[in-house]
Design a protein around this motif. Structure first.
Motif, mmCIF file in Angstrom:
data_model
loop_
_atom_site.group_PDB
_atom_site.id
_atom_site.type_symbol
_atom_site.label_atom_id
_atom_site.label_comp_id
_atom_site.label_asym_id
_atom_site.label_seq_id
_atom_site.Cartn_x
_atom_site.Cartn_y
_atom_site.Cartn_z
ATOM 1 N N LEU A 144 -25.028 -30.131 -12.880
ATOM 2 C CA LEU A 144 -24.668 -28.720 -12.743
ATOM 3 C C LEU A 144 -23.184 -28.566 -13.082
ATOM 4 C CD1 LEU A 144 -25.815 -26.387 -9.857
ATOM 5 C CD2 LEU A 144 -23.569 -26.164 -10.919
ATOM 6 N N HIS A 145 -22.913 -27.958 -14.234
ATOM 7 C CA HIS A 145 -21.540 -27.798 -14.718
ATOM 8 C C HIS A 145 -20.974 -26.410 -14.445
ATOM 9 C CE1 HIS A 145 -21.625 -31.637 -16.912
ATOM 10 N NE2 HIS A 145 -22.839 -31.299 -17.341
ATOM 11 N N MET A 146 -21.842 -25.408 -14.299
ATOM 12 C CA MET A 146 -21.378 -24.039 -14.093
ATOM 13 C C MET A 146 -22.265 -23.346 -13.065
ATOM 14 S SD MET A 146 -19.608 -21.309 -14.405
ATOM 15 C CE MET A 146 -18.377 -22.120 -15.412
ATOM 16 N N PRO A 147 -21.715 -22.981 -11.899
ATOM 17 C CA PRO A 147 -22.536 -22.265 -10.908
ATOM 18 C C PRO A 147 -23.036 -20.929 -11.462
ATOM 19 C CG PRO A 147 -20.487 -23.061 -9.943
ATOM 20 C CD PRO A 147 -20.357 -23.236 -11.420
ATOM 21 N N LEU A 168 -21.614 -25.063 -24.134
ATOM 22 C CA LEU A 168 -22.991 -25.151 -23.657
ATOM 23 C C LEU A 168 -23.223 -24.516 -22.300
ATOM 24 C CD1 LEU A 168 -23.786 -28.865 -24.633
ATOM 25 C CD2 LEU A 168 -24.018 -26.803 -26.030
ATOM 26 N N ILE A 169 -22.168 -24.057 -21.602
ATOM 27 C CA ILE A 169 -22.354 -23.697 -20.188
ATOM 28 C C ILE A 169 -21.942 -22.259 -19.874
ATOM 29 C CG2 ILE A 169 -22.265 -26.068 -19.389
ATOM 30 C CD1 ILE A 169 -19.382 -25.699 -18.615
ATOM 31 N N HIS A 170 -21.772 -21.430 -20.885
ATOM 32 C CA HIS A 170 -21.627 -19.985 -20.690
ATOM 33 C C HIS A 170 -20.417 -19.611 -19.813
ATOM 34 C CE1 HIS A 170 -25.601 -19.923 -22.466
ATOM 35 N NE2 HIS A 170 -26.055 -20.682 -21.498
ATOM 36 N N ASN A 171 -19.288 -20.245 -20.083
ATOM 37 C CA ASN A 171 -18.083 -19.996 -19.285
ATOM 38 C C ASN A 171 -16.920 -19.507 -20.126
ATOM 39 O OD1 ASN A 171 -17.268 -22.247 -20.700
ATOM 40 N ND2 ASN A 171 -16.635 -23.440 -18.920
ATOM 41 N N ALA A 220 -34.904 -21.312 -2.594
ATOM 42 C CA ALA A 220 -33.830 -21.978 -3.330
ATOM 43 C C ALA A 220 -32.490 -21.835 -2.610
ATOM 44 C CB ALA A 220 -33.721 -21.394 -4.736
ATOM 45 N N HIS A 221 -31.632 -22.836 -2.824
ATOM 46 C CA HIS A 221 -30.320 -22.857 -2.205
ATOM 47 C C HIS A 221 -29.189 -23.003 -3.217
ATOM 48 C CE1 HIS A 221 -33.231 -24.232 0.817
ATOM 49 N NE2 HIS A 221 -32.441 -23.688 1.703
ATOM 50 N N VAL A 222 -29.508 -23.411 -4.426
ATOM 51 C CA VAL A 222 -28.477 -23.661 -5.432
ATOM 52 C C VAL A 222 -29.020 -23.277 -6.804
ATOM 53 C CG1 VAL A 222 -29.195 -26.055 -5.832
ATOM 54 C CG2 VAL A 222 -26.830 -25.391 -6.301
ATOM 55 N N HIS A 223 -28.122 -22.849 -7.676
ATOM 56 C CA HIS A 223 -28.508 -22.438 -9.024
ATOM 57 C C HIS A 223 -27.297 -22.623 -9.928
ATOM 58 C CE1 HIS A 223 -30.274 -19.106 -11.848
ATOM 59 N NE2 HIS A 223 -30.702 -20.302 -12.190
ATOM 60 N N GLY A 224 -27.497 -23.277 -11.061
ATOM 61 C CA GLY A 224 -26.381 -23.484 -11.979
ATOM 62 C C GLY A 224 -26.871 -23.907 -13.346
ATOM 63 N N TYR A 225 -25.929 -24.070 -14.266
ATOM 64 C CA TYR A 225 -26.261 -24.396 -15.651
ATOM 65 C C TYR A 225 -25.748 -25.788 -15.992
ATOM 66 C CZ TYR A 225 -27.986 -22.772 -20.170
ATOM 67 O OH TYR A 225 -28.749 -22.583 -21.298
ATOM 68 N N GLY A 226 -26.631 -26.580 -16.611
ATOM 69 C CA GLY A 226 -26.247 -27.865 -17.153
ATOM 70 C C GLY A 226 -25.954 -27.706 -18.630
ATOM 71 N N TYR A 227 -26.233 -28.729 -19.403
ATOM 72 C CA TYR A 227 -26.081 -28.625 -20.855
ATOM 73 C C TYR A 227 -27.423 -28.196 -21.447
ATOM 74 C CZ TYR A 227 -21.643 -31.199 -20.467
ATOM 75 O OH TYR A 227 -20.362 -31.598 -20.154
ATOM 76 N N GLY A 228 -27.606 -26.892 -21.600
ATOM 77 C CA GLY A 228 -28.834 -26.350 -22.165
ATOM 78 C C GLY A 228 -29.948 -26.148 -21.173
#
Length: 516
Positions: free
Chosen positions: A286-289, A123-126, A302-310
């Motif tokens: 946030l699982h994947m920066p 789910l996190i594109h890693n 903005a200061h942070v950006h990442g991917y959760g589950y979907g």
């Protein structure tokens, strides 16, 4: 005490809609400037729908309303993640389960990665695969690839980075995630989605799997600009098939459905037994920066950006933002939540609305996060257009293919024949009634005339736009080979031509007649 009661009431009651006339004007601006056939927009504040707009043409002679179905594209991913969260909550799987526990045949190019891949990784594109790797098994639609074909094809897609070392957007892993859900839940993905998500949440119009467009009715059709006109493209037939892309981007919902979706996500008590606190937190952790772009820094502070589950997770003007977009040919969607403010915004468009959704979403969110900022959708559109003009001025444009000419069926004689790619399958480079042609056997829309431009060869697809054209690069060696490369540097990443490597396996004898 009275002061405390007033403050509490202010904190929990919805704010007055942030200038509904402003929203109306912004929508009118983006619809006119981007030549859109129609649009549906809703804003939720503290559980109440404080703004709604559903107007325009569906593309079948009818008009858009709150119950018109749109392709929500990659906003389907959040629903797939929610389905998996339900199964985790029910004890049918764990986020850290190896994928092979549920799908024993699952493999990656590196066997170790296939063994170590967990459900959460899907789910996190890693995965280590490149941007959009293998998407040509999903799009263009329709095609003959199955979910089993896609899972088998993963073993042949070479990684571009190491496993879990970085972010690269991926659709195939969500197809795998849908199959994991089916295996763990003991039912097909579409049935589980209806039972675990749509029905308990009251999303009555959402469609998944195979369904009758004629019987369901009120379905928006995708549009594109052709010869200066906005026209329907890739129109639905009577039946919408159960496409392999369903878990990654195949769900359709109405504005009313998506409004309900936002309300439930923002208020856990609305359907209290649906998802518990641990699973809600898992979805929005946030699982994947992800890289933080210049536009996000300037527009959102903005200061942070990442991917959760979907979901994509970031901040905007000091507010937590949970969001995603969806893109399919002729259909665009965008959904953004400000959970701490109880704000939700959804935009559904049945036209080429990439810049429209970006500008409009920004303008609507800013009305809540920075009401003193007087920039409007038109201002954001202007900036996006200036950025495009700057790229063109710097030479970041597709080279002209205006002088290309179709070649005869006798061209490239030493390369004519049947070819195979490890994951896309059989292709043919053979004479046709209009000259030399290239086609992929399992993807009917990947049929092209072979053209020559000076000393280079290119493919002009029969039913795809000029932005999808590809160079055809014959390769010398003991076995003839073919490679494809994108001509347009801004081509949609799902045309992952760079991941293909065809080797010849025979001559043109026995080639099935291509569809003309």
């Amino acid at each position: 005490m009275l002061q405390l009661i007033v403050l509490a009431a202010l904190a929990t009651s919805p704010a007055a809609p942030a200038e509904p006339a402003r929203f109306d004007a912004d929508i009118a601006t983006v619809v006119a400037r981007e030549h859109l056939p129609g649009m549906a927009v809703a804003v939720v504040d503290q559980g109440q729908v404080v703004y709604r707009h559903a107007k325009g043409m569906r593309g079948d002679g009818g008009r858009i309303d709150e119950d018109t179905l749109f392709k929500i594209a990659s906003n389907s991913k959040a629903m797939t993640a929610a389905l998996l969260a339900r199964l985790v909550q029910q004890g049918r799987l764990r986020w850290d389960d190896p994928v092979q526990r549920h799908l024993p045949g699952f493999r990656m190019h590196d066997a170790w990665v296939g063994q170590q891949m967990q459900v959460r990784d899907l789910l996190i594109h890693n995965s280590g695969l490149g941007l959009g790797a293998g998407d040509l098994m999903l799009w263009p639609e329709p095609n003959a690839f199955t979910r089993a074909d896609i899972i088998a094809g993963l073993a042949h897609l070479k990684p571009v980075t190491s496993f879990r070392s970085g972010y690269a957007y991926d659709n195939l892993m969500y197809v795998v995630a849908g199959e994991v859900a089916a295996a763990a839940g003991g039912k097909p993905y579409d049935q589980l989605m209806r039972e675990q998500v749509f029905e308990p949440l009251g999303m009555a119009r959402c469609q998944v799997g195979r369904w009758s467009v004629r019987d369901v009715g009120n379905v928006a059709q995708p549009h594109a600009r052709r010869d200066g006109r906005t026209t329907v493209v890739n129109a639905d037939g009577e039946i919408s098939a159960d496409l392999p892309s369903m878990a990654a981007g195949g769900i359709r919902c109405s504005l009313r459905d998506m409004t309900r979706w936002m309300q439930v996500l923002l208020d856990p008590d609305l359907v209290p037994d649906w998802l518990d606190t641990p699973q809600r937190r898992a979805l929005w952790t946030l699982h994947m920066p992800m890289p933080l772009g210049d536009l996000q820094r300037r527009w959102d502070n903005a200061h942070v950006h990442g991917y959760g589950y979907g979901w994509r997770l970031s901040d905007i003007d000091g507010h937590w933002k949970v969001a995603h977009t969806g893109t399919l040919s002729g259909m665009y969607s965008s959904l953004a939540l400000l959970p701490d403010r109880g704000i939700g915004v959804v935009i559904l468009i049945n036209g080429e609305g990439e810049q429209a959704r970006t500008a409009l979403m920004q303008s609507v969110l800013k009305a809540y996060t920075a009401p003193q900022d007087r920039r409007r959708a038109a201002d954001y559109l202007d900036e996006l257009e200036r950025a495009q003009a700057s790229k063109r001025a710097q030479g970041h444009v597709a080279p002209s293919t205006e002088g290309a000419r179709a070649v005869s069926g006798t061209a490239l004689p030493q390369w004519q024949g049947r070819y195979a790619d490890p994951w896309l399958g059989t292709a043919w480079l053979c004479p046709g009634p209009d000259g030399l042609r290239f086609r992929v056997e399992k993807s009917p829309r990947l049929q092209a005339r072979v053209m020559q431009l000076q000393q280079r060869w290119l493919l002009r697809w029969d039913t795809l736009g000029e932005d999808a054209q590809a160079w055809l690069q014959p390769g010398d060696g003991p076995v003839p080979s073919l490679q494809l490369r994108a001509i347009d540097p801004d081509i949609d990443f799902s045309y992952d031509f760079q991941d293909l490597h065809f080797t010849r396996t025979g001559d043109c004898t026995g080639e099935p007649r291509a569809r003309q």
